[in-house]
Motif scaffolding. Structure first.
Motif, PDB file in Angstrom:
ATOM      1  N   TYR A  64       0.734  -1.411   0.103  1.00 46.21           N
ATOM      2  CA  TYR A  64       0.182  -0.009  -0.028  1.00 46.21           C
ATOM      3  C   TYR A  64       1.020   1.322  -0.155  1.00 46.21           C
ATOM      4  O   TYR A  64       0.676   1.993  -0.789  1.00 46.21           O
ATOM      5  CB  TYR A  64      -0.834  -0.078   1.217  1.00 46.21           C
ATOM      6  CG  TYR A  64      -1.861   1.287   1.374  1.00 46.21           C
ATOM      7  CD1 TYR A  64      -2.867   1.262   0.531  1.00 46.21           C
ATOM      8  CD2 TYR A  64      -1.479   2.114   2.184  1.00 46.21           C
ATOM      9  CE1 TYR A  64      -3.674   2.610   0.536  1.00 46.21           C
ATOM     10  CE2 TYR A  64      -2.355   3.309   2.280  1.00 46.21           C
ATOM     11  CZ  TYR A  64      -3.362   3.717   1.532  1.00 46.21           C
ATOM     12  OH  TYR A  64      -3.879   4.728   1.362  1.00 46.21           O
ATOM     13  N   ASP A  65       1.774   1.341   0.785  1.00 47.79           N
ATOM     14  CA  ASP A  65       2.794   2.583   1.062  1.00 47.79           C
ATOM     15  C   ASP A  65       3.499   2.740  -0.252  1.00 47.79           C
ATOM     16  O   ASP A  65       3.681   3.869  -0.813  1.00 47.79           O
ATOM     17  CB  ASP A  65       3.779   2.546   2.266  1.00 47.79           C
ATOM     18  CG  ASP A  65       4.576   1.226   2.219  1.00 47.79           C
ATOM     19  OD1 ASP A  65       4.277   0.152   1.619  1.00 47.79           O
ATOM     20  OD2 ASP A  65       5.537   1.069   2.873  1.00 47.79           O
ATOM     21  N   VAL A  66       4.004   1.769  -1.014  1.00 47.08           N
ATOM     22  CA  VAL A  66       4.516   1.884  -2.242  1.00 47.08           C
ATOM     23  C   VAL A  66       3.563   2.287  -3.243  1.00 47.08           C
ATOM     24  O   VAL A  66       3.722   3.296  -3.947  1.00 47.08           O
ATOM     25  CB  VAL A  66       5.289   0.596  -2.630  1.00 47.08           C
ATOM     26  CG1 VAL A  66       5.918   0.696  -4.044  1.00 47.08           C
ATOM     27  CG2 VAL A  66       6.258   0.038  -1.532  1.00 47.08           C
ATOM     28  N   LYS A  67       2.465   1.836  -3.417  1.00 46.65           N
ATOM     29  CA  LYS A  67       1.357   2.193  -4.597  1.00 46.65           C
ATOM     30  C   LYS A  67       1.247   3.844  -4.178  1.00 46.65           C
ATOM     31  O   LYS A  67       1.116   4.509  -5.202  1.00 46.65           O
ATOM     32  CB  LYS A  67       0.023   1.352  -4.275  1.00 46.65           C
ATOM     33  CG  LYS A  67       0.164   0.151  -4.836  1.00 46.65           C
ATOM     34  CD  LYS A  67      -1.187  -0.600  -4.690  1.00 46.65           C
ATOM     35  CE  LYS A  67      -1.173  -2.085  -5.095  1.00 46.65           C
ATOM     36  NZ  LYS A  67      -2.527  -2.659  -5.017  1.00 46.65           N
ATOM     37  N   VAL A  68       0.990   3.988  -2.825  1.00 48.10           N
ATOM     38  CA  VAL A  68       0.631   5.540  -2.594  1.00 48.10           C
ATOM     39  C   VAL A  68       1.770   6.520  -3.061  1.00 48.10           C
ATOM     40  O   VAL A  68       1.489   7.314  -3.491  1.00 48.10           O
ATOM     41  CB  VAL A  68       0.277   5.973  -1.089  1.00 48.10           C
ATOM     42  CG1 VAL A  68       0.175   7.145  -0.781  1.00 48.10           C
ATOM     43  CG2 VAL A  68      -1.047   5.058  -1.014  1.00 48.10           C
ATOM     44  N   ALA A  69       3.117   6.202  -2.650  1.00 49.06           N
ATOM     45  CA  ALA A  69       4.219   6.822  -2.986  1.00 49.06           C
ATOM     46  C   ALA A  69       4.363   7.005  -4.486  1.00 49.06           C
ATOM     47  O   ALA A  69       4.798   7.968  -5.106  1.00 49.06           O
ATOM     48  CB  ALA A  69       5.513   6.230  -2.183  1.00 49.06           C
TER      49      ALA A  69
END
Length: 90
Positions: A64-69
Motif C-alpha cells: 500500500y505505501d509503495v502504491k501511494v508513493a
C-alpha cells in the motif's frame, strides 16, 4: 527497471523517486537499487532495482505505501515491461 519521461527538470520529482526507492529498499527480497538520469536525454529517469526474485519484486510493488508513493509518478512512467530475469552474467 522502470523508465520515466519527465516534462521538465523538476528536482522534486527526483527526490520523490528516491523516496520510492527508500520504501522499496525496506521490502523483503530487495538486493540493491539506484536512480539514474540519461546523459543523452535529461528528461529520462530510470529506477533500477534488483530483487531475490520476480515474486519479491511484484509483492513489493503491491504494498500500500509503495502504491501511494508511486501514484504521483505513474503519469511519467514509460509503459513497457519492467521485470527482467538474469539469463547471463560475467
Amino acid at each position: 527497471m522502470t523508465r520515466l519521461r519527465v516534462a521538465d527538470d523538476d528536482p522534486d520529482l527526483e527526490a520523490h523517486l528516491l523516496g520510492v526507492l527508500d520504501l522499496l529498499a525496506g521490502r523483503p527480497g530487495f538486493v540493491t537499487g539506484r536512480v539514474g538520469r540519461s546523459v543523452d536525454e535529461p528528461a529520462m529517469l530510470v529506477l533500477v532495482t534488483e530483487w531475490s526474485g520476480a515474486g519479491a519484486y511484484r509483492r513489493a510493488l503491491s504494498g500500500y505505501d509503495v502504491k501511494v508513493a508511486f501514484a504521483d509518478l505513474m503519469a511519467y512512467v514509460v509503459n513497457e515491461p519492467s521485470a527482467f530475469e538474469v539469463v547471463a552474467a560475467r
